[in-house]
Design a protein around this motif. Structure first.
Motif, PDB file in Angstrom:
ATOM      1  N   ARG A 162       5.966   1.681   9.601  1.00 41.00           N
ATOM      2  CA  ARG A 162       6.618   1.285  10.863  1.00 41.00           C
ATOM      3  C   ARG A 162       6.847  -0.216  10.913  1.00 41.00           C
ATOM      4  NH1 ARG A 162       3.273   4.716  14.434  1.00 41.00           N
ATOM      5  NH2 ARG A 162       4.297   6.740  14.449  1.00 41.00           N
ATOM      6  N   LYS A 163       5.957  -0.952  10.310  1.00 36.88           N
ATOM      7  CA  LYS A 163       6.127  -2.413  10.248  1.00 36.88           C
ATOM      8  C   LYS A 163       7.279  -2.807   9.349  1.00 36.88           C
ATOM      9  CE  LYS A 163       1.961  -4.710  11.390  1.00 36.88           C
ATOM     10  NZ  LYS A 163       2.562  -5.210  12.613  1.00 36.88           N
ATOM     11  N   GLY A 164       7.668  -1.881   8.467  1.00 42.81           N
ATOM     12  CA  GLY A 164       8.811  -2.187   7.600  1.00 42.81           C
ATOM     13  C   GLY A 164       8.489  -2.338   6.125  1.00 42.81           C
ATOM     14  N   VAL A 165       7.246  -2.019   5.719  1.00 41.11           N
ATOM     15  CA  VAL A 165       6.981  -2.124   4.272  1.00 41.11           C
ATOM     16  C   VAL A 165       7.790  -1.043   3.561  1.00 41.11           C
ATOM     17  CG1 VAL A 165       4.651  -3.016   4.685  1.00 41.11           C
ATOM     18  CG2 VAL A 165       4.955  -0.611   4.058  1.00 41.11           C
ATOM     19  N   ASP A 166       7.991  -1.235   2.270  1.00 42.10           N
ATOM     20  CA  ASP A 166       8.925  -0.384   1.529  1.00 42.10           C
ATOM     21  C   ASP A 166       8.238   0.709   0.728  1.00 42.10           C
ATOM     22  OD1 ASP A 166      11.479  -2.014   2.038  1.00 42.10           O
ATOM     23  OD2 ASP A 166       9.988  -3.501   1.460  1.00 42.10           O
ATOM     24  N   GLY A 167       6.928   0.724   0.775  1.00 42.20           N
ATOM     25  CA  GLY A 167       6.221   1.783   0.056  1.00 42.20           C
ATOM     26  C   GLY A 167       4.828   1.335  -0.319  1.00 42.20           C
ATOM     27  N   PHE A 168       4.227   2.108  -1.202  1.00 38.48           N
ATOM     28  CA  PHE A 168       2.818   1.896  -1.534  1.00 38.48           C
ATOM     29  C   PHE A 168       2.549   2.099  -3.010  1.00 38.48           C
ATOM     30  CE2 PHE A 168       3.162   3.530   2.728  1.00 38.48           C
ATOM     31  CZ  PHE A 168       2.364   2.663   3.457  1.00 38.48           C
ATOM     32  N   ARG A 169       1.588   1.339  -3.488  1.00 40.44           N
ATOM     33  CA  ARG A 169       0.947   1.675  -4.752  1.00 40.44           C
ATOM     34  C   ARG A 169      -0.313   2.440  -4.324  1.00 40.44           C
ATOM     35  NH1 ARG A 169      -4.467   0.192  -6.755  1.00 40.44           N
ATOM     36  NH2 ARG A 169      -4.380   0.296  -9.018  1.00 40.44           N
ATOM     37  N   ILE A 170      -0.448   3.658  -4.821  1.00 38.53           N
ATOM     38  CA  ILE A 170      -1.582   4.482  -4.404  1.00 38.53           C
ATOM     39  C   ILE A 170      -2.706   4.318  -5.422  1.00 38.53           C
ATOM     40  CG2 ILE A 170      -2.378   6.813  -3.844  1.00 38.53           C
ATOM     41  CD1 ILE A 170      -0.330   5.781  -1.876  1.00 38.53           C
ATOM     42  N   ASP A 171      -3.818   3.811  -4.935  1.00 39.83           N
ATOM     43  CA  ASP A 171      -4.970   3.569  -5.797  1.00 39.83           C
ATOM     44  C   ASP A 171      -5.571   4.904  -6.249  1.00 39.83           C
ATOM     45  OD1 ASP A 171      -6.940   1.471  -6.709  1.00 39.83           O
ATOM     46  OD2 ASP A 171      -8.297   2.758  -5.568  1.00 39.83           O
ATOM     47  N   VAL A 172      -5.891   4.986  -7.522  1.00 44.44           N
ATOM     48  CA  VAL A 172      -6.518   6.177  -8.131  1.00 44.44           C
ATOM     49  C   VAL A 172      -6.254   7.491  -7.378  1.00 44.44           C
ATOM     50  CG1 VAL A 172      -8.258   5.037  -9.550  1.00 44.44           C
ATOM     51  CG2 VAL A 172      -8.792   5.476  -7.180  1.00 44.44           C
ATOM     52  N   LEU A 173      -4.990   7.862  -7.331  1.00 41.79           N
ATOM     53  CA  LEU A 173      -4.617   9.103  -6.632  1.00 41.79           C
ATOM     54  C   LEU A 173      -5.393  10.309  -7.190  1.00 41.79           C
ATOM     55  CD1 LEU A 173      -2.872  10.724  -4.671  1.00 41.79           C
ATOM     56  CD2 LEU A 173      -1.017  10.682  -6.355  1.00 41.79           C
ATOM     57  N   ASN A 174      -5.681  10.263  -8.475  1.00 42.26           N
ATOM     58  CA  ASN A 174      -6.359  11.418  -9.081  1.00 42.26           C
ATOM     59  C   ASN A 174      -7.841  11.503  -8.725  1.00 42.26           C
ATOM     60  OD1 ASN A 174      -6.478   9.045 -10.677  1.00 42.26           O
ATOM     61  ND2 ASN A 174      -7.200  10.187 -12.445  1.00 42.26           N
ATOM     62  N   TYR A 175      -8.352  10.570  -7.914  1.00 46.64           N
ATOM     63  CA  TYR A 175      -9.769  10.626  -7.524  1.00 46.64           C
ATOM     64  C   TYR A 175      -9.958  11.184  -6.109  1.00 46.64           C
ATOM     65  CZ  TYR A 175     -11.358   7.663 -11.425  1.00 46.64           C
ATOM     66  OH  TYR A 175     -11.672   7.151 -12.662  1.00 46.64           O
ATOM     67  N   VAL A 176      -8.877  11.481  -5.403  1.00 51.09           N
ATOM     68  CA  VAL A 176      -9.077  11.779  -3.978  1.00 51.09           C
ATOM     69  C   VAL A 176      -9.867  13.065  -3.751  1.00 51.09           C
ATOM     70  CG1 VAL A 176      -7.144  10.434  -3.035  1.00 51.09           C
ATOM     71  CG2 VAL A 176      -6.762  12.785  -3.675  1.00 51.09           C
ATOM     72  N   TYR A 177      -9.667  14.057  -4.601  1.00 45.74           N
ATOM     73  CA  TYR A 177     -10.433  15.300  -4.416  1.00 45.74           C
ATOM     74  C   TYR A 177     -11.501  15.432  -5.488  1.00 45.74           C
ATOM     75  CZ  TYR A 177      -7.426  17.269  -0.838  1.00 45.74           C
ATOM     76  OH  TYR A 177      -6.768  17.504   0.334  1.00 45.74           O
ATOM     77  N   LYS A 178     -12.639  15.972  -5.091  1.00 47.20           N
ATOM     78  CA  LYS A 178     -13.699  16.301  -6.056  1.00 47.20           C
ATOM     79  C   LYS A 178     -13.878  17.819  -6.019  1.00 47.20           C
ATOM     80  CE  LYS A 178     -14.270  12.085  -4.341  1.00 47.20           C
ATOM     81  NZ  LYS A 178     -13.160  11.200  -4.405  1.00 47.20           N
ATOM     82  N   ASP A 179     -14.552  18.330  -7.023  1.00 50.69           N
ATOM     83  CA  ASP A 179     -14.799  19.762  -7.078  1.00 50.69           C
ATOM     84  C   ASP A 179     -15.463  20.228  -5.771  1.00 50.69           C
ATOM     85  OD1 ASP A 179     -15.144  22.352  -8.298  1.00 50.69           O
ATOM     86  OD2 ASP A 179     -17.265  21.828  -8.550  1.00 50.69           O
ATOM     87  N   GLU A 180     -14.956  21.324  -5.234  1.00 52.17           N
ATOM     88  CA  GLU A 180     -15.478  21.819  -3.967  1.00 52.17           C
ATOM     89  C   GLU A 180     -16.979  22.141  -4.057  1.00 52.17           C
ATOM     90  OE1 GLU A 180     -12.915  24.820  -2.537  1.00 52.17           O
ATOM     91  OE2 GLU A 180     -13.499  24.426  -0.454  1.00 52.17           O
ATOM     92  N   ARG A 181     -17.374  22.659  -5.227  1.00 51.49           N
ATOM     93  CA  ARG A 181     -18.801  23.037  -5.390  1.00 51.49           C
ATOM     94  C   ARG A 181     -19.631  21.914  -6.000  1.00 51.49           C
ATOM     95  NH1 ARG A 181     -17.429  27.901  -8.887  1.00 51.49           N
ATOM     96  NH2 ARG A 181     -19.619  27.795  -9.463  1.00 51.49           N
ATOM     97  N   LEU A 182     -19.003  20.773  -6.217  1.00 48.25           N
ATOM     98  CA  LEU A 182     -19.692  19.597  -6.775  1.00 48.25           C
ATOM     99  C   LEU A 182     -20.449  19.930  -8.062  1.00 48.25           C
ATOM    100  CD1 LEU A 182     -21.181  17.809  -3.605  1.00 48.25           C
ATOM    101  CD2 LEU A 182     -18.926  17.562  -4.585  1.00 48.25           C
TER     102      LEU A 182
END
Ligand code: NOJ
Length: 538
Positions: free
Chosen positions: A199-219
């Motif tokens: 909303r402020k007007g930035v043009d996008g994002f670099r997403i930090d370690v996207l592949n780390y957001v989920y962990k195994d449900e049963r850990l």
């Protein structure tokens, strides 16, 4: 394959700024937003006297206790006073846009600071409404951790909370608890923070370690394997790279797509390009770009780099657009890596020609355009937790984060006072001012490459076709858009190399090293000097 209407980020040359080290404007030894504003013309003033970059990826500037230098965020919707104010940020955005430079924020979806109000609330009691925003588990028995997961910066990934008598999970430092993306409120909160900046007007994002957001449900515990450090002695199949992470990227993409021109570039630090390519989504509905980390581990070798390009092209196929970089804030700089003490500038020149003529969006890391080398950071000057923890076995990441070398003035023109990390001792000769004055410098080479790319449909968004049958040490390819055909020939060897493309007549040199721009090139007999470069219109 050529897209007739490429998006801005397909044509763009992007530039990563590590704000702490780019330009200090207020004399505290730490770079800041005002400093970046003052240097915008260097990045792009619309003329070929500037670098000509189209977008800045800004490493985190949010309030942070700086245990991991900004990747431990306390508030996703504010600016750390060390870097300035929200007004400064808005001015940066305005001034950058005035120059046609877009701004990509760094979004860290998987962790927060332990001082973030969300974690403070989560940790307050087991009955806290935010308890489930993070990953809390009982000890299976006294003193035993929930599983074998290790922290990527060293030590176990679980920390015991005495007050509430449970462990919390942190992939990085104990001061960076991991969010629980399985709680829908967490995803909403992160997407909400992203929307705040859109909303402020930035043009996008670099997403930090996207592949780390989920962990195994049963850990489940990770299986063991061979490696040097405890973290490397596991196959990380349960603590990262879970299939749901791709969906998280898709949700973020749906959000940025609602803002015209919005884009996402994902950090997915994995070795297998097929794994990284999954984050584009099966049909291109995921991240717009995914960083290819393979150049980070490749030596300065034509066949190895060609192999990495071909693997990445193949892994992505038609669903996405490649993205390349040679250096970033987490790794040894490529001028140091590739040179290994020899032919430093010559090799950096060939590497730049590769990065800036491949099919795919290039990201430069600040300072590479002047050939900045890894900093020299003594044991007691180390600040990066990786370098501190692994002394003396790992150089740490401070070496890639030393201040930008602007001139031969004290502290390299970065600051009027002693900077937070030492300036590289070579700054008196390796600096922007010196290279601006030298027509044969690496900086001037980068500028020419970038402006050549910007003016050429073939180089900026054309197809890519590697050439077989070239001599050892040479990586050569064609870039093609419509009628425009460009040959790129790069000599990675310290000796002359000759080869021919029989039956193709002659071409016109667009850019060469040694200088040959404008010359006719006999394609039946192409000569490349040691570490030579030829970019030829066919
Ligand atoms: C990736 C970032 O690039 C790095 O600097 C940071 O330390 C880790 N994420 C952990 O937060």
């Amino acid at each position: 394959m050529t897209d007739p209407q490429p998006a801005w980020w397909q044509r763009a040359v992007c530039y990563q700024i590590y704000p702490r080290s780019f330009q200090d404007s207020d004399g505290d030894g730490i770079g800041d937003l005002q400093g970046i504003i003052e240097r915008l013309d260097y990045l792009n003033d619309g003329s070929e006297r500037s670098l000509g970059i189209d977008a800045i990826w800004l490493n985190p500037v949010y309030p942070s206790p700086q245990y991991d230098f900004g990747y431990d965020i306390m508030d996703h919707q504010a600016i750390d006073p060390q870097y300035g104010t929200m007004e400064d940020f808005e001015r940066l955005l305005y001034e950058a846009h005035q120059r046609g430079i877009r701004i990509l924020m760094d979004m860290v979806p998987s962790v927060t600071s332990h001082l973030h109000p969300w974690f403070v609330e989560s940790r307050a009691s087991r009955r806290s409404p935010k308890r489930d925003w993070y990953i809390w588990r009982d000890a299976p028995r006294p003193g035993k951790r929930p599983n074998n997961w290790q922290g990527v910066f060293g030590g176990p990934a679980w920390t015991w909370d005495v007050k509430t008598q449970q462990y919390y999970y942190h992939n990085s430092l104990p001061e960076q608890p991991d969010l629980n993306w399985r709680n829908p409120e967490v995803a909403q909160a992160i997407l909400g923070a992203m929307e705040f900046w859109l909303r402020k007007g930035v043009d996008g994002f670099r997403i930090d370690v996207l592949n780390y957001v989920y962990k195994d449900e049963r850990l489940r515990s990770n299986p063991h394997c061979c490696g040097r450090r405890p973290y490397e002695m596991q196959r990380h199949v349960y603590d990262k790279d879970r299939p749901e992470a791709v969906d998280a990227g898709i949700r973020m993409r749906q959000l940025v797509d609602r803002y015209p021109g919005g884009m996402l570039v994902a950090e997915v630090y994995v070795n297998d390009p097929r794994e990284a390519a999954r984050y584009y989504g099966e049909h291109g509905e995921g991240a717009n770009l995914v960083f290819n980390f393979s150049f980070m581990n490749a030596p300065f070798s034509a066949p190895r780099l060609r192999h990495e390009v071909d693997r990445w092209e193949q892994a992505i196929g038609a669903r996405g657009w490649p993205c390349y970089f040679l250096s970033n804030h987490d790794n040894s700089r490529h001028a140091s890596r590739f040179a290994a003490g020899r032919a430093t500038t010559a090799r950096a020149r060939v590497a730049a020609a590769l990065l800036l003529t491949l099919r795919g969006t290039p990201f430069l890391y600040m300072g590479e355009e002047i050939g900045m080398l890894d900093g020299i950071v003594g044991r007691h000057e180390r600040l990066d937790p990786v370098g501190v923890h692994y002394w003396p076995f790992h150089p740490g990441r401070d070496v890639a984060r030393t201040p930008m070398q602007w001139s031969a003035a004290p502290y390299a023109g970065f600051s009027s006072t002693r900077p937070w990390l030492p300036v590289h001792p070579a700054f008196a000769t390796v600096n922007v001012a010196a290279q601006e004055a030298d027509a044969g410098s690496l900086l001037r080479w980068y500028r020419r490459l970038i402006w050549l790319r910007k003016g050429s449909a073939a180089l900026s968004f054309g197809g890519y076709q590697a050439l077989d049958g070239v001599p050892g040490g040479v990586f050569a390819y064609l870039r093609v858009a419509g009628e425009e055909r460009v040959l790129v020939a790069l000599n990675f060897a310290a000796r002359r190399r000759c080869f021919g493309l029989p039956g193709r007549g002659s071409g016109r040199c667009l850019l060469g090293w040694p200088e040959r721009a404008g010359d006719a090139v006999d394609l039946g007999h192409i000569e490349l000097e040691p570490y030579g470069v030829l970019i030829v219109a066919l």
